[in-house]
Design a protein around this motif. Structure first.
Motif, PDB file in Angstrom:
ATOM      1  N   SER A   1     -24.735  71.829   6.643  1.00 40.64           N
ATOM      2  CA  SER A   1     -23.535  72.554   6.202  1.00 40.64           C
ATOM      3  C   SER A   1     -22.809  71.854   5.054  1.00 40.64           C
ATOM      4  N   MET A   2     -23.206  70.625   4.745  1.00 40.82           N
ATOM      5  CA  MET A   2     -22.575  69.904   3.632  1.00 40.82           C
ATOM      6  C   MET A   2     -22.995  70.519   2.301  1.00 40.82           C
ATOM      7  N   ASN A   3     -22.070  70.570   1.350  1.00 40.14           N
ATOM      8  CA  ASN A   3     -22.431  71.097   0.039  1.00 40.14           C
ATOM      9  C   ASN A   3     -23.128  70.019  -0.796  1.00 40.14           C
ATOM     10  N   PHE A   4     -23.607  70.419  -1.956  1.00 41.87           N
ATOM     11  CA  PHE A   4     -24.408  69.521  -2.798  1.00 41.87           C
ATOM     12  C   PHE A   4     -23.621  68.280  -3.215  1.00 41.87           C
ATOM     13  N   VAL A   5     -22.368  68.459  -3.602  1.00 47.78           N
ATOM     14  CA  VAL A   5     -21.549  67.339  -4.070  1.00 47.78           C
ATOM     15  C   VAL A   5     -21.314  66.324  -2.951  1.00 47.78           C
ATOM     16  N   GLN A   6     -21.024  66.805  -1.754  1.00 48.12           N
ATOM     17  CA  GLN A   6     -20.802  65.912  -0.623  1.00 48.12           C
ATOM     18  C   GLN A   6     -22.050  65.088  -0.316  1.00 48.12           C
ATOM     19  N   LYS A   7     -23.196  65.751  -0.346  1.00 48.09           N
ATOM     20  CA  LYS A   7     -24.448  65.042  -0.079  1.00 48.09           C
ATOM     21  C   LYS A   7     -24.728  63.995  -1.153  1.00 48.09           C
ATOM     22  N   GLU A   8     -24.498  64.375  -2.403  1.00 50.96           N
ATOM     23  CA  GLU A   8     -24.767  63.443  -3.503  1.00 50.96           C
ATOM     24  C   GLU A   8     -23.838  62.234  -3.447  1.00 50.96           C
ATOM     25  N   ASP A   9     -22.569  62.461  -3.119  1.00 56.27           N
ATOM     26  CA  ASP A   9     -21.611  61.348  -3.016  1.00 56.27           C
ATOM     27  C   ASP A   9     -22.022  60.381  -1.906  1.00 56.27           C
ATOM     28  N   LEU A  10     -22.353  60.934  -0.747  1.00 55.23           N
ATOM     29  CA  LEU A  10     -22.738  60.091   0.379  1.00 55.23           C
ATOM     30  C   LEU A  10     -24.046  59.363   0.095  1.00 55.23           C
ATOM     31  N   PHE A  11     -25.003  60.060  -0.521  1.00 57.45           N
ATOM     32  CA  PHE A  11     -26.291  59.440  -0.827  1.00 57.45           C
ATOM     33  C   PHE A  11     -26.140  58.346  -1.882  1.00 57.45           C
ATOM     34  N   PHE A  12     -25.178  58.501  -2.788  1.00 49.38           N
ATOM     35  CA  PHE A  12     -24.927  57.473  -3.804  1.00 49.38           C
ATOM     36  C   PHE A  12     -24.551  56.148  -3.144  1.00 49.38           C
ATOM     37  N   TYR A  13     -23.634  56.196  -2.158  1.00 49.78           N
ATOM     38  CA  TYR A  13     -23.222  54.978  -1.464  1.00 49.78           C
ATOM     39  C   TYR A  13     -24.367  54.420  -0.615  1.00 49.78           C
ATOM     40  N   LEU A  14     -25.142  55.302  -0.020  1.00 52.17           N
ATOM     41  CA  LEU A  14     -26.282  54.864   0.781  1.00 52.17           C
ATOM     42  C   LEU A  14     -27.335  54.183  -0.097  1.00 52.17           C
ATOM     43  N   LYS A  15     -27.569  54.753  -1.264  1.00 52.79           N
ATOM     44  CA  LYS A  15     -28.534  54.172  -2.196  1.00 52.79           C
ATOM     45  C   LYS A  15     -28.067  52.806  -2.676  1.00 52.79           C
ATOM     46  N   GLN A  16     -26.758  52.660  -2.936  1.00 54.05           N
ATOM     47  CA  GLN A  16     -26.218  51.354  -3.326  1.00 54.05           C
ATOM     48  C   GLN A  16     -26.447  50.313  -2.235  1.00 54.05           C
ATOM     49  N   PHE A  17     -26.260  50.723  -0.990  1.00 50.22           N
ATOM     50  CA  PHE A  17     -26.485  49.812   0.140  1.00 50.22           C
ATOM     51  C   PHE A  17     -27.943  49.373   0.186  1.00 50.22           C
ATOM     52  N   PHE A  18     -28.861  50.319   0.001  1.00 49.20           N
ATOM     53  CA  PHE A  18     -30.287  49.983   0.018  1.00 49.20           C
ATOM     54  C   PHE A  18     -30.653  49.053  -1.138  1.00 49.20           C
ATOM     55  N   GLU A  19     -30.091  49.308  -2.309  1.00 51.27           N
ATOM     56  CA  GLU A  19     -30.386  48.467  -3.468  1.00 51.27           C
ATOM     57  C   GLU A  19     -29.848  47.054  -3.287  1.00 51.27           C
ATOM     58  N   GLN A  20     -28.684  46.915  -2.651  1.00 48.13           N
ATOM     59  CA  GLN A  20     -28.141  45.592  -2.345  1.00 48.13           C
ATOM     60  C   GLN A  20     -29.046  44.872  -1.353  1.00 48.13           C
ATOM     61  N   MET A  21     -29.594  45.599  -0.409  1.00 54.74           N
ATOM     62  CA  MET A  21     -30.497  45.012   0.579  1.00 54.74           C
ATOM     63  C   MET A  21     -31.761  44.471  -0.090  1.00 54.74           C
ATOM     64  N   VAL A  22     -32.230  45.186  -1.131  1.00 55.03           N
ATOM     65  CA  VAL A  22     -33.424  44.740  -1.867  1.00 55.03           C
ATOM     66  C   VAL A  22     -33.136  43.445  -2.612  1.00 55.03           C
ATOM     67  N   ASN A  23     -31.952  43.347  -3.211  1.00 50.36           N
ATOM     68  CA  ASN A  23     -31.639  42.215  -4.094  1.00 50.36           C
ATOM     69  C   ASN A  23     -31.117  40.981  -3.368  1.00 50.36           C
ATOM     70  N   MET A  24     -30.472  41.184  -2.206  1.00 46.56           N
ATOM     71  CA  MET A  24     -29.871  40.028  -1.541  1.00 46.56           C
ATOM     72  C   MET A  24     -30.888  39.308  -0.669  1.00 46.56           C
ATOM     73  N   GLU A  25     -30.551  38.054  -0.344  1.00 49.94           N
ATOM     74  CA  GLU A  25     -31.417  37.265   0.514  1.00 49.94           C
ATOM     75  C   GLU A  25     -31.278  37.737   1.957  1.00 49.94           C
ATOM     76  N   SER A  26     -32.185  37.259   2.790  1.00 49.54           N
ATOM     77  CA  SER A  26     -32.208  37.678   4.189  1.00 49.54           C
ATOM     78  C   SER A  26     -30.886  37.355   4.895  1.00 49.54           C
ATOM     79  N   THR A  27     -30.390  38.319   5.662  1.00 49.49           N
ATOM     80  CA  THR A  27     -29.109  38.147   6.355  1.00 49.49           C
ATOM     81  C   THR A  27     -29.264  37.197   7.542  1.00 49.49           C
ATOM     82  N   ASP A  28     -28.192  36.461   7.836  1.00 47.93           N
ATOM     83  CA  ASP A  28     -28.191  35.533   8.962  1.00 47.93           C
ATOM     84  C   ASP A  28     -28.384  36.297  10.268  1.00 47.93           C
ATOM     85  N   LYS A  29     -29.474  36.003  10.953  1.00 47.98           N
ATOM     86  CA  LYS A  29     -29.817  36.727  12.180  1.00 47.98           C
ATOM     87  C   LYS A  29     -28.838  36.443  13.311  1.00 47.98           C
TER      88      LYS A  29
END
Length: 212
Positions: free
Chosen positions: A39-67
């Motif tokens: 039920s989400m419109n295109f803009v809402q999905k794109e905004d949310l996916f933008f933040y999700l993509k940023q999180f994934f990209e940070q995960m790629v670039n940062m070192e392993s998190t303290d377990k």
């Protein structure tokens, strides 16, 4: 020990309708979560996916998190949630809140998986399988069982207070209720270990594979 297991089995058989209700409620939450995604419109999905993509990209670039930190945070979250269910179970007014919490649990799972699959297709299914599935195979049944136990105990308290013919040893029932919650919490600690040492590394590998 065998007597306790037998009593638990009898309780489950005698109140199967409650357990079925909790399961259906959770499934409804998952379905509703997927409906929200659609039920989400295109803009809402794109905004949310933008933040999700940023999180994934940070995960790629940062070192392993303290377990150790991740494990403490995960265990603390489960302890807080189980304590909330536990105390709601020993209060008469807790019944509707318990059902709402379990519905929201299903909604979050349904929305998370639905959104990833909706936005990323097979890659989203891969990421959700790596990050959500391993620990939730244990977490979801434990929370559903804890919610059902809390609901049953709250119902029994209502019967004790408002139906004069019902007289059960409440202290004995409370002791068994507490022991069962303790056992379920131990299972959740095991699920936290799975989440930190299996699911999180799997997610890191999957994200790096998708984004590199």
């Amino acid at each position: 020990m065998q007597r306790g297991v037998k009593m638990v089995r009898n309780d489950i058989n005698n109140h199967m309708s409650i357990f079925v209700f909790i399961f259906v409620l959770f499934i409804m939450g998952m379905v509703f979560g997927a409906i929200i995604v659609n039920s989400m419109n295109f803009v809402q999905k794109e905004d949310l996916f933008f933040y999700l993509k940023q999180f994934f990209e940070q995960m790629v670039n940062m070192e392993s998190t303290d377990k150790t930190t991740l494990l403490k945070d995960s265990i603390l979250y489960h302890v807080k949630y189980m304590l909330l269910l536990f105390f709601l179970g020993i209060s008469i007014v807790g019944m509707p809140i318990i059902t709402v919490l379990l519905f929201i649990k299903g909604l979050v799972v349904g929305f998370s998986v639905g959104f990833l699959v909706n936005q990323m297709g097979w890659y989203g299914l891969l990421l959700s399988s790596a990050s959500i599935a391993p620990q939730n195979l244990l977490i979801i049944p434990v929370y559903l069982l804890a919610g059902a136990l809390a609901l049953l105990f709250s119902l029994n308290l209502c019967k004790q207070l408002f139906i004069k013919r019902v007289h059960q040893p409440i202290l004995q029932a409370f002791a068994r209720y507490s022991l069962l919650f303790g056992a379920l919490l131990l299972l959740l600690i095991g699920a936290a270990v799975v989440e930190v040492f299996i699911a999180h590394p799997l997610l890191e590998v999957a994200v790096k594979w998708v984004y590199k």
